[in-house]
Scaffold this motif. Sequence first.
Motif, PDB file in Angstrom:
ATOM      1  N   HIS A 158       2.591  33.713  16.247  1.00 11.02           N
ATOM      2  CA  HIS A 158       2.119  32.958  17.400  1.00 11.02           C
ATOM      3  C   HIS A 158       3.264  32.108  17.959  1.00 11.02           C
ATOM      4  N   PRO A 159       3.371  31.948  19.272  1.00 10.50           N
ATOM      5  CA  PRO A 159       4.486  31.167  19.843  1.00 10.50           C
ATOM      6  C   PRO A 159       4.570  29.733  19.340  1.00 10.50           C
ATOM      7  N   LEU A 160       3.428  29.129  18.989  1.00 12.65           N
ATOM      8  CA  LEU A 160       3.471  27.756  18.484  1.00 12.65           C
ATOM      9  C   LEU A 160       4.168  27.660  17.124  1.00 12.65           C
ATOM     10  N   PHE A 161       4.269  28.783  16.411  1.00 16.56           N
ATOM     11  CA  PHE A 161       5.002  28.776  15.145  1.00 16.56           C
ATOM     12  C   PHE A 161       6.448  28.343  15.389  1.00 16.56           C
ATOM     13  N   TRP A 162       7.057  28.910  16.437  1.00 15.56           N
ATOM     14  CA  TRP A 162       8.452  28.581  16.749  1.00 15.56           C
ATOM     15  C   TRP A 162       8.572  27.126  17.208  1.00 15.56           C
ATOM     16  N   VAL A 163       7.597  26.678  17.971  1.00 14.99           N
ATOM     17  CA  VAL A 163       7.632  25.305  18.482  1.00 14.99           C
ATOM     18  C   VAL A 163       7.611  24.300  17.323  1.00 14.99           C
ATOM     19  N   ILE A 164       6.697  24.509  16.378  1.00 16.52           N
ATOM     20  CA  ILE A 164       6.588  23.585  15.241  1.00 16.52           C
ATOM     21  C   ILE A 164       7.829  23.658  14.363  1.00 16.52           C
ATOM     22  N   ALA A 165       8.371  24.868  14.159  1.00 16.31           N
ATOM     23  CA  ALA A 165       9.590  25.016  13.349  1.00 16.31           C
ATOM     24  C   ALA A 165      10.748  24.258  13.991  1.00 16.31           C
ATOM     25  N   VAL A 166      10.861  24.329  15.323  1.00 15.12           N
ATOM     26  CA  VAL A 166      11.919  23.605  16.037  1.00 15.12           C
ATOM     27  C   VAL A 166      11.715  22.101  15.913  1.00 15.12           C
ATOM     28  N   LEU A 167      10.478  21.639  16.039  1.00 13.53           N
ATOM     29  CA  LEU A 167      10.204  20.207  15.920  1.00 13.53           C
ATOM     30  C   LEU A 167      10.573  19.684  14.533  1.00 13.53           C
ATOM     31  N   PHE A 168      10.268  20.469  13.493  1.00 14.36           N
ATOM     32  CA  PHE A 168      10.608  20.045  12.135  1.00 14.36           C
ATOM     33  C   PHE A 168      12.118  20.014  11.919  1.00 14.36           C
ATOM     34  N   GLY A 169      12.842  20.861  12.648  1.00  8.92           N
ATOM     35  CA  GLY A 169      14.289  20.916  12.474  1.00  8.92           C
ATOM     36  C   GLY A 169      15.053  20.168  13.547  1.00  8.92           C
ATOM     37  N   SER A 170      14.348  19.384  14.368  1.00  9.89           N
ATOM     38  CA  SER A 170      14.975  18.723  15.507  1.00  9.89           C
ATOM     39  C   SER A 170      16.016  17.683  15.108  1.00  9.89           C
ATOM     40  N   SER A 171      15.951  17.215  13.858  1.00  8.06           N
ATOM     41  CA  SER A 171      16.910  16.201  13.403  1.00  8.06           C
ATOM     42  C   SER A 171      18.088  16.823  12.662  1.00  8.06           C
ATOM     43  N   SER A 172      18.222  18.159  12.742  1.00  8.01           N
ATOM     44  CA  SER A 172      19.258  18.850  11.984  1.00  8.01           C
ATOM     45  C   SER A 172      20.659  18.628  12.545  1.00  8.01           C
ATOM     46  N   GLY A 173      20.756  18.176  13.815  1.00  5.30           N
ATOM     47  CA  GLY A 173      22.055  17.792  14.348  1.00  5.30           C
ATOM     48  C   GLY A 173      22.861  18.894  14.985  1.00  5.30           C
ATOM     49  N   GLY A 174      22.290  19.633  15.904  1.00  2.18           N
ATOM     50  CA  GLY A 174      23.045  20.679  16.587  1.00  2.18           C
ATOM     51  C   GLY A 174      22.264  21.975  16.701  1.00  2.18           C
ATOM     52  N   ILE A 175      22.721  22.846  17.605  1.00  6.69           N
ATOM     53  CA  ILE A 175      22.027  24.106  17.844  1.00  6.69           C
ATOM     54  C   ILE A 175      22.107  25.035  16.635  1.00  6.69           C
ATOM     55  N   VAL A 176      23.301  25.189  16.064  1.00  8.24           N
ATOM     56  CA  VAL A 176      23.462  26.119  14.935  1.00  8.24           C
ATOM     57  C   VAL A 176      22.636  25.700  13.727  1.00  8.24           C
ATOM     58  N   PRO A 177      22.692  24.421  13.288  1.00  5.56           N
ATOM     59  CA  PRO A 177      21.815  24.010  12.175  1.00  5.56           C
ATOM     60  C   PRO A 177      20.336  24.185  12.490  1.00  5.56           C
ATOM     61  N   LEU A 178      19.945  23.959  13.757  1.00  6.70           N
ATOM     62  CA  LEU A 178      18.551  24.115  14.143  1.00  6.70           C
ATOM     63  C   LEU A 178      18.125  25.570  14.040  1.00  6.70           C
ATOM     64  N   VAL A 179      18.958  26.479  14.550  1.00 13.10           N
ATOM     65  CA  VAL A 179      18.643  27.910  14.460  1.00 13.10           C
ATOM     66  C   VAL A 179      18.577  28.343  12.996  1.00 13.10           C
TER      67      VAL A 179
END
Length: 248
Positions: free
Chosen positions: A25-46
Amino acid sequence: MLFQSPTPTRFDLNFSFFGIPVRVHPLFWVIAVLFGSSSGGIVPLVTWVVVVFVSILIHELGHALAMRRYGISSNIILHFSGGLTVPESMRWGSGLASVALTPNQEIFISLAGPFSGFLLAAFAIMGTLVVGGSVTMGTLLLILPVPVNVVLPFGVAVLNSFVLNLLWVNIFWGIFNLVPVYPLDGGHVTRYALLKADPLNGVRKSLWVSVIAGISFALIGFFLLGSTYMAILFAFLAFQSYQALQGS
């Protein structure tokens, strides 16, 4: 974390894994991004999003393969609150039959998810050591094993971060998924273990265990781990179990 299956959308990602249909489901990606939003950059987030995707998929695959062992076909859904393995049918021989699983079989299916994650973590640790890297482990609350640092000999920080996150998710989340709170896997295990011992009152007893454990871990999360999210989650699950008790 297993809740209700979301309604399919035209933005779902659909594929097959080990012959098992998977819907993301598309919200899976949204929640995963929110949980990783403090990772400090695009590469760590991906990197974080990939780790979450792989880890939850392997967890649900464990449930699905365990169901297949008992003749049950299923499909996997990854959604906003984690993952869900939905049984479709039960096959015995060449026909279909509505045969209930035994408590031991239900327990095996419930444990197959988190232990698939533990196995993935073990392979990641062994692979790191085989290539000449190192894994440093620590403890949380003096008893829970948690990864602290991973160093691979390739000198690529993103690989170190990937393996560390993979270990963290599959070990830490796997352990907490075994907490006897419904509908976590530990709650299912407790339910069927108590049903086996007391078929008449086993479900009600398991709900009381879920309420007490949920409140306890909400307090641990808030006061000892400083995690408001964990406190709210376990308090909510405890409240759900209490509502189920009232309904029964």
